[in-house]
Design a protein around this motif. Structure first.
Motif, PDB file in Angstrom:
ATOM      1  N   ASP A  43       2.334 -77.474  31.267  1.00 15.32           N
ATOM      2  CA  ASP A  43       1.838 -78.838  31.446  1.00 15.32           C
ATOM      3  C   ASP A  43       1.798 -79.612  30.141  1.00 15.32           C
ATOM      4  OD1 ASP A  43       1.476 -78.215  34.087  1.00 15.32           O
ATOM      5  OD2 ASP A  43      -0.655 -77.673  33.860  1.00 15.32           O
ATOM      6  N   LYS A  44       2.053 -78.921  29.009  1.00  8.51           N
ATOM      7  CA  LYS A  44       2.006 -79.603  27.718  1.00  8.51           C
ATOM      8  C   LYS A  44       3.320 -79.435  26.963  1.00  8.51           C
ATOM      9  CE  LYS A  44      -3.000 -79.237  27.056  1.00  8.51           C
ATOM     10  NZ  LYS A  44      -4.074 -78.811  26.141  1.00  8.51           N
ATOM     11  N   VAL A  45       4.420 -79.524  27.695  1.00  3.42           N
ATOM     12  CA  VAL A  45       5.727 -79.415  27.062  1.00  3.42           C
ATOM     13  C   VAL A  45       5.972 -80.570  26.110  1.00  3.42           C
ATOM     14  CG1 VAL A  45       8.203 -79.348  27.500  1.00  3.42           C
ATOM     15  CG2 VAL A  45       6.649 -78.108  28.999  1.00  3.42           C
ATOM     16  N   TYR A  46       5.517 -81.743  26.475  1.00  2.50           N
ATOM     17  CA  TYR A  46       5.721 -82.937  25.649  1.00  2.50           C
ATOM     18  C   TYR A  46       5.067 -82.733  24.280  1.00  2.50           C
ATOM     19  CZ  TYR A  46       5.563 -87.798  24.117  1.00  2.50           C
ATOM     20  OH  TYR A  46       5.701 -88.963  23.380  1.00  2.50           O
ATOM     21  N   GLU A  47       3.780 -82.271  24.271  1.00  2.73           N
ATOM     22  CA  GLU A  47       3.091 -82.055  23.011  1.00  2.73           C
ATOM     23  C   GLU A  47       3.756 -80.947  22.189  1.00  2.73           C
ATOM     24  OE1 GLU A  47       1.717 -82.302  25.890  1.00  2.73           O
ATOM     25  OE2 GLU A  47       0.108 -83.791  25.832  1.00  2.73           O
ATOM     26  N   PHE A  49       6.854 -80.148  22.127  1.00  4.80           N
ATOM     27  CA  PHE A  49       8.154 -80.547  21.592  1.00  4.80           C
ATOM     28  C   PHE A  49       8.044 -81.656  20.544  1.00  4.80           C
ATOM     29  CE2 PHE A  49      12.162 -82.907  21.632  1.00  4.80           C
ATOM     30  CZ  PHE A  49      13.064 -81.883  21.434  1.00  4.80           C
ATOM     31  N   TYR A  50       7.134 -82.635  20.774  1.00  4.21           N
ATOM     32  CA  TYR A  50       7.094 -83.799  19.914  1.00  4.21           C
ATOM     33  C   TYR A  50       6.005 -83.741  18.841  1.00  4.21           C
ATOM     34  CZ  TYR A  50      10.491 -86.130  22.881  1.00  4.21           C
ATOM     35  OH  TYR A  50      11.631 -86.463  23.550  1.00  4.21           O
ATOM     36  N   LYS A  51       4.924 -83.024  19.063  1.00  2.00           N
ATOM     37  CA  LYS A  51       3.821 -83.032  18.095  1.00  2.00           C
ATOM     38  C   LYS A  51       3.980 -81.994  16.986  1.00  2.00           C
ATOM     39  CE  LYS A  51       0.056 -84.981  20.823  1.00  2.00           C
ATOM     40  NZ  LYS A  51      -1.344 -84.788  21.264  1.00  2.00           N
TER      41      LYS A  51
END
Length: 277
Positions: A43-47, A49-51
């Protein structure tokens, strides 16, 4: 609509091995290998990859920080005993820091603790010396038990040997008495019987010594007339002893002197003669 692929994120569980060099409370430098198992939270793939650009470097930094904060509090022996506590501290710190970036720490393991080679050799020597000390104590106790058991066995052997010698002498004395009685019945007095028995034992001794070819015993005096001389000497000594005994008896006897009777207060007292021996 035009889509562009920015990158791929691995959702599998990954493992990162971190090797840290640090020192213990007793100033011993060691190398520790910490294995960190982690994965990206779906559920936190975005964080993820980008953070965070370099997650491995970030995890390594936290592992170094926790290990170098925990190990210097412990002595070398305690590090080996409490390695699980160090792993738990690393996992707790990583979870708090990496969950923000979309990473979940599955487990942390301290898989290796490697002191300096000289320290390991010293520890091996200490262990070997301690085991040698224990072995020496057991050997000493075993020797003591053997010595005590041997002493008890010797004491029991001496006691039984003494009892056997006493029984042997008792039987010899009984046999001599019986022999003297038999000789007395045929008209031989006690002195002659004793002399005859001694001479007989003398010849029995010569026979027993001669029967053993490897014997180192020597009987002195040992001459053809030794038996005759012994018999004559014994008879002469018995005769002399009898004469001395008779003279002593005559010298100890004294003439009895009766005391005169006297009367006192109308009564007559008869005084018995005083005999001194």
């Amino acid at each position: 609509m035009v889509d562009r692929l920015a990158g791929r994120v691995n959702l599998k569980i990954q493992q990162l091995d971190v090797i840290i060099e640090t020192k213990t409370r007793d100033n011993v430098f060691i190398k520790m290998k910490v294995s960190v198992q982690f994965k990206v939270i779906q559920d936190k793939v975005y964080e993820a990859f980008y953070k965070l650009e370099y997650p491995h470097d970030q995890i390594t930094s936290y592992v170094f920080d926790v290990v170098r904060a925990e190990v210097p509090k412990l002595k070398l022996d305690d590090v080996f005993e409490r390695k699980d506590d160090i792993a738990v501290a690393v996992k707790r710190e990583l979870n708090e820091a990496m969950s923000t970036y979309g990473y979940d720490i599955i487990n942390t393991l301290v898989t290796d603790i490697d002191p300096d080679i000289q320290v390991k050799n010293a520890m091996n020597r200490i262990n070997a010396a301690d085991r040698e000390k224990t072995a020496a104590e057991f050997e000493a106790e075993s020797s003591r038990i053997r010595i005590v058991a041997k002493a008890k066995a010797e004491a029991e052997s001496k006691r039984l040997q003494g009892q056997g010698i006493a029984d042997q002498r008792r039987e010899i004395a009984r046999g001599l008495v019986e022999s003297v009685e038999v000789l007395n019945n045929v008209g031989i007095n006690s002195q002659e019987a004793s002399a005859l028995i001694v001479v007989t034992q003398h010849y029995d001794t010569l026979q027993s010594i001669g029967s053993d070819t490897n014997s180192n015993l020597i009987l002195l005096p040992n001459s053809p007339q030794a038996g005759s001389d012994m018999l004559n000497n014994m008879v002469a000594s018995f005769t002399a002893s009898n004469q001395v005994g008779e003279m002593m008896k005559k010298g100890n006897k004294k003439i009895e002197k009766p005391k005169p009777t006297h009367r006192q207060s109308g009564y007559e007292d008869d005084v018995q003669p005083d005999v001194q021996q």
